[in-house]
Design an enzyme around this catalytic site. Structure first.
Site, PDB file in Angstrom:
ATOM      1  CB  ALA A  61      35.890  18.505  60.710  1.00 40.83           C
ATOM      2  N   GLY A 106      34.715  24.116  60.792  1.00 37.81           N
ATOM      3  CA  GLY A 106      35.460  24.357  62.027  1.00 37.81           C
ATOM      4  C   GLY A 106      36.417  25.524  61.925  1.00 37.81           C
ATOM      5  CD  GLU A 109      31.729  25.272  63.992  1.00 40.17           C
ATOM      6  OE1 GLU A 109      30.705  25.003  64.632  1.00 40.17           O
ATOM      7  OE2 GLU A 109      32.459  24.392  63.478  1.00 40.17           O
ATOM      8  CD  GLU A 129      29.877  23.037  59.697  1.00 40.87           C
ATOM      9  OE1 GLU A 129      30.829  23.333  60.419  1.00 40.87           O
ATOM     10  OE2 GLU A 129      29.202  23.884  59.048  1.00 40.87           O
TER      11      GLU A 129
END
Length: 255
Positions: A61, A106, A109, A129
């Site tokens: 992110a 991310g 992901e 994270e």
């Protein structure tokens, strides 16, 4: 543009293009969703590649952007974040992630939303994270555990550690490892081969597996049974069986 879509040989290639690290800010998340929906809708796209740059798939992110958000803002944004990645997972066509360099947070992901993952020898994947006092929020706690099992997923999520390509292959986080400069070629070849296959049957196979994993065995068998019978109404089934009888296996050419 923070991401682009190009088409060749029936393959739609979604390329992240936000240098230097392809940080997944809000605009990029929204763009990913837009391109995934376009790839879903276009008949000239029969398989999809998701890729980053040669040195980085996506490093996670945009932390500076995220730092400015409070709880109320993230309550609103978190659903849109998940929806952008889910749009990739729900493309009803074969999807392969071409992973070079970092695929973290991310980025990891996003790779989890593909059906198949090809990594370069230089790849590093992880869900860091926890080091920010957070947990994965774009599907990582759910898709990672389903892919590699809860124990291995918890190891990566609890520690935030990175895994290199060889370990990622060993634990099932990626499916193939190739030299870094061959990743996109290998991913495009995988997608292009499937782009020549029977589109409805491939869609049926993907939906049967994905939907079946979310339910009990009996319901999953019903999903499979309904798709299996339904495919007998398709031209591709007629083509495939006729070719098998007349020419032998593996020679059918699907429209």
């Amino acid at each position: 543009m923070t991401a682009t879509l190009e088409i060749a040989d029936g393959v739609g290639t979604i390329t992240l293009a936000r240098p230097p690290m392809n940080a997944l800010d809000v605009a990029t998340q929204d763009r990913i969703k837009e391109l995934a929906e376009e790839a879903t809708a276009r008949d000239d796209i029969r398989a999809v590649v998701v890729r980053g740059s040669e040195k980085v798939f996506a490093a996670g992110a945009d932390i500076k952007e995220m730092q400015a958000m409070d709880h109320a803002a993230m309550v609103v944004r978190s659903r849109a974040l998940q929806d952008s990645f889910t749009a990739v997972a729900r493309i009803p066509k074969p999807v392969v992630a071409a992973i070079t360099g970092y695929a973290l947070g991310g980025g990891c992901e996003l790779a989890l939303c593909a059906d198949y993952r090809i990594a370069g020898e230089n790849a590093k994947l992880g869900q860091p994270e926890i080091l920010l006092g957070l947990i994965p929020g774009a599907g990582g706690t759910q898709r990672l555990a389903r892919l590699i099992g809860p124990s291995k997923a918890k190891d990566l999520i609890f520690t935030g550690r990175h895994v290199r390509a060889d370990e990622a292959l060993r634990i099932g986080l990626v499916d193939q490892v190739v030299p870094a400069d061959e990743v996109f070629t290998a991913a495009h070849a995988w997608a292009a081969k499937l782009a020549q296959g029977p589109a409805i049957a491939l869609r049926a196979a993907k939906e049967s597996v994905d939907a079946g994993l979310e339910t009990d065995l009996e319901t999953g068998l019903a999903i499979e049974r309904n798709w299996f019978a339904g495919l007998f109404a398709t031209a591709d089934r007629e083509t495939g069986m006729r070719s098998f009888v007349e020419e032998g296996p593996g020679k059918a050419k699907f429209a």
